[in-house]
Design an enzyme around this catalytic site. Structure first.
Site, mmCIF file in Angstrom:
data_model
loop_
_atom_site.group_PDB
_atom_site.id
_atom_site.type_symbol
_atom_site.label_atom_id
_atom_site.label_comp_id
_atom_site.label_asym_id
_atom_site.label_seq_id
_atom_site.Cartn_x
_atom_site.Cartn_y
_atom_site.Cartn_z
ATOM 1 N N HIS A 12 0.894 -1.286 -0.360
ATOM 2 C CA HIS A 12 0.129 -0.134 0.278
ATOM 3 C C HIS A 12 0.874 1.477 0.100
ATOM 4 C CE1 HIS A 12 -3.773 1.671 2.086
ATOM 5 N NE2 HIS A 12 -2.574 3.212 1.566
ATOM 6 N N HIS A 14 1.101 5.275 -1.661
ATOM 7 C CA HIS A 14 1.104 6.755 -2.050
ATOM 8 C C HIS A 14 2.351 6.728 -2.747
ATOM 9 C CE1 HIS A 14 -2.791 6.684 -0.954
ATOM 10 N NE2 HIS A 14 -2.296 5.806 0.498
ATOM 11 N N LYS A 95 -9.503 -0.519 -5.310
ATOM 12 C CA LYS A 95 -9.008 -0.068 -4.307
ATOM 13 C C LYS A 95 -10.605 0.686 -3.724
ATOM 14 C CE LYS A 95 -7.605 1.576 -0.204
ATOM 15 N NZ LYS A 95 -6.476 2.734 -0.045
ATOM 16 N N HIS A 132 -10.326 0.452 1.874
ATOM 17 C CA HIS A 132 -9.835 1.776 3.126
ATOM 18 C C HIS A 132 -11.153 1.896 3.984
ATOM 19 C CE1 HIS A 132 -8.508 5.963 4.896
ATOM 20 N NE2 HIS A 132 -9.943 5.680 5.425
ATOM 21 N N HIS A 166 -5.158 -1.078 5.916
ATOM 22 C CA HIS A 166 -4.297 -0.069 6.884
ATOM 23 C C HIS A 166 -5.148 -0.369 8.201
ATOM 24 C CE1 HIS A 166 -6.751 2.508 5.473
ATOM 25 N NE2 HIS A 166 -5.806 3.601 4.628
ATOM 26 N N ASP A 238 1.159 2.401 3.317
ATOM 27 C CA ASP A 238 0.485 4.161 3.321
ATOM 28 C C ASP A 238 1.004 4.736 3.524
ATOM 29 O OD1 ASP A 238 -1.356 5.201 3.000
ATOM 30 O OD2 ASP A 238 -1.971 4.814 5.024
HETATM 31 C C1 NCD Z 1 -3.514 8.655 2.246
HETATM 32 C C2 NCD Z 1 -2.967 10.206 1.110
HETATM 33 O O1 NCD Z 1 -2.475 11.132 1.786
HETATM 34 O O2 NCD Z 1 -3.324 10.012 0.308
HETATM 35 N N1 NCD Z 1 -3.488 9.184 3.428
HETATM 36 C C3 NCD Z 1 -3.574 9.283 5.258
HETATM 37 O O3 NCD Z 1 -3.207 9.464 5.982
HETATM 38 N N2 NCD Z 1 -3.339 7.388 4.796
HETATM 39 C C4 NCD Z 1 -4.803 8.092 1.815
HETATM 40 C C5 NCD Z 1 -5.212 7.410 3.026
HETATM 41 O O4 NCD Z 1 -4.110 5.749 2.843
HETATM 42 O O5 NCD Z 1 -6.468 7.590 3.388
HETATM 43 ZN ZN ZN Z 2 -3.095 5.165 1.862
#
Ligand code: NCD
Ligand code: ZN
Length: 335
Positions: A12, A14, A95, A132, A166, A238
């Site tokens: 996971h 970003h 997702k 999520h 998560h 995450d």
């Molecule tokens: C994530 C993001 O910033 O894209 N933020 C987070 O607090 N985890 C999005 C997510 O996975 O919820």
């Molecule tokens: Zn995330």
């Protein structure tokens, strides 16, 4: 002391886009691959958008051996559209975000009933669903309140592969044990911190994320599940970078940027608890078995030589602050 991991995966991640992607992608390239989140602006909803994004990720990696396992932002789709997704190279799964629950999720699902037909098709076609899992309730109860939705999904679609993304609570670990078609990812920060670390003293914006870190008993349940080698629990960082000005702000964006410290901190955590032998499954083995992944072989050796974490990462006009900024960690990646 050294610890060698085979093909570590981040289930996971970003990476963002544009200049931020150029900064972040190389900082995850010690991993053999990662499941890439689709919550861009606009979200990655079509195979064409996904292909183009994967190409931008590859360009940002500048030749590093790293497989982006691409996710698409869940929307209600028919069989033809699902078929198009499956036949797109690099596609991993969908997702699902409840509408408005986290960063860039406004186009998510507001009525689960409208998703049911798509979920049935995904079950039949063997497409993984990543979720999520938070309600719109009180912030500390959001995950717990969502567990009834997971229970419904796991019961209604017994062959659907559902990942609780998560997870942050002891209750989610218990639910994982109840349904064999559920698996879960857990982040670095939720194995290490509680709400006290975020808001118990001076407010720590760089530890603020969704779902918010919970109670000591929750952290302990997550940690024990990981250290005991739970077969359906996987590492998903995450890692969610935001520009420093969006974190150190009145109205702080949610997300902890952990990519640069994830492997050294996991090595420290598992070795100090005498569970070094369980890290391989958590970081790669479980994901490979559950999803049939065969990442290119890539070995990463960690050693107990200290790592000095930069106060911030700055390039391409972007500036981000990692977890443990400015601190010295006991483990590092051996070059
Ligand atoms: C994530 C993001 O910033 O894209 N933020 C987070 O607090 N985890 C999005 C997510 O996975 O919820
Ligand atoms: Zn995330």
């Amino acid at each position: 002391m050294e610890l060698t991991l085979d093909s570590p995966l981040d289930m996971h991640l970003h990476l963002r886009d544009g200049d931020m992607l150029k900064l972040t992608a190389p900082l995850s390239s010690d991993f053999a691959g990662a499941v890439i989140m689709p919550n861009l602006v606009p979200p990655v909803t079509t195979p064409d958008m996904m292909l183009a994004y994967a190409e931008r990720i590859r360009a940002a990696l500048d030749g590093a051996a790293f497989t982006p396992y691409m996710s698409l932002f869940f929307t209600a789709l028919d069989e033809k559209a699902l078929q198009a997704a499956i036949s797109t190279p690099g596609f991993f799964g969908f997702k699902l975000y409840p509408a408005g629950i986290t960063t860039n999720s406004e186009g998510g699902v507001s009525n689960l009933a409208e998703a049911e037909r798509t979920l049935k098709l995904m079950e039949e076609m063997g497409i993984p669903l990543l979720v999520h899992g938070e309600s719109h309730g009180f912030v500390m109860d959001r995950e717990q309140e969502f567990l009834s939705v997971y229970r419904h999904l796991a019961t209604a679609y017994p062959k659907l592969r559902i990942s609780m993304e998560h997870i942050t609570t002891a209750a989610a670990v218990e639910l994982l044990d109840e349904f064999p078609n559920l698996c879960a990812t857990v982040t670095l920060q939720h194995l290490l911190i509680t709400l006290d670390d975020v808001a118990g003293g001076m407010l720590q914006p760089h530890l603020f994320c969704k779902p918010i870190a919970k109670r000591p008993a929750d952290r302990e349940a997550l940690l024990q599940a990981a250290l005991n080698g739970h077969p359906r629990l996987m590492f998903g960082s995450d890692s969610a970078p935001h520009p420093r000005c969006k974190k150190e702000a009145c109205g702080c964006a949610a997300g902890v940027f952990t990519a640069p410290v994830a492997l050294p901190k996991l090595a420290e955590l598992f070795t100090t608890h005498g569970a070094a032998d369980k890290l391989q499954g958590f970081i790669s083995g479980n994901a490979c078995r559950l999803y049939g992944l065969k990442p290119a072989s890539k070995q990463v050796t960690l050693c107990d030589t200290p790592m000095q974490v930069p106060a911030r990462y700055r390039s391409y006009g972007q500036e981000v602050v990692p977890m443990y900024a400015g601190q010295t960690l006991p483990w590092s990646i051996k070059n």
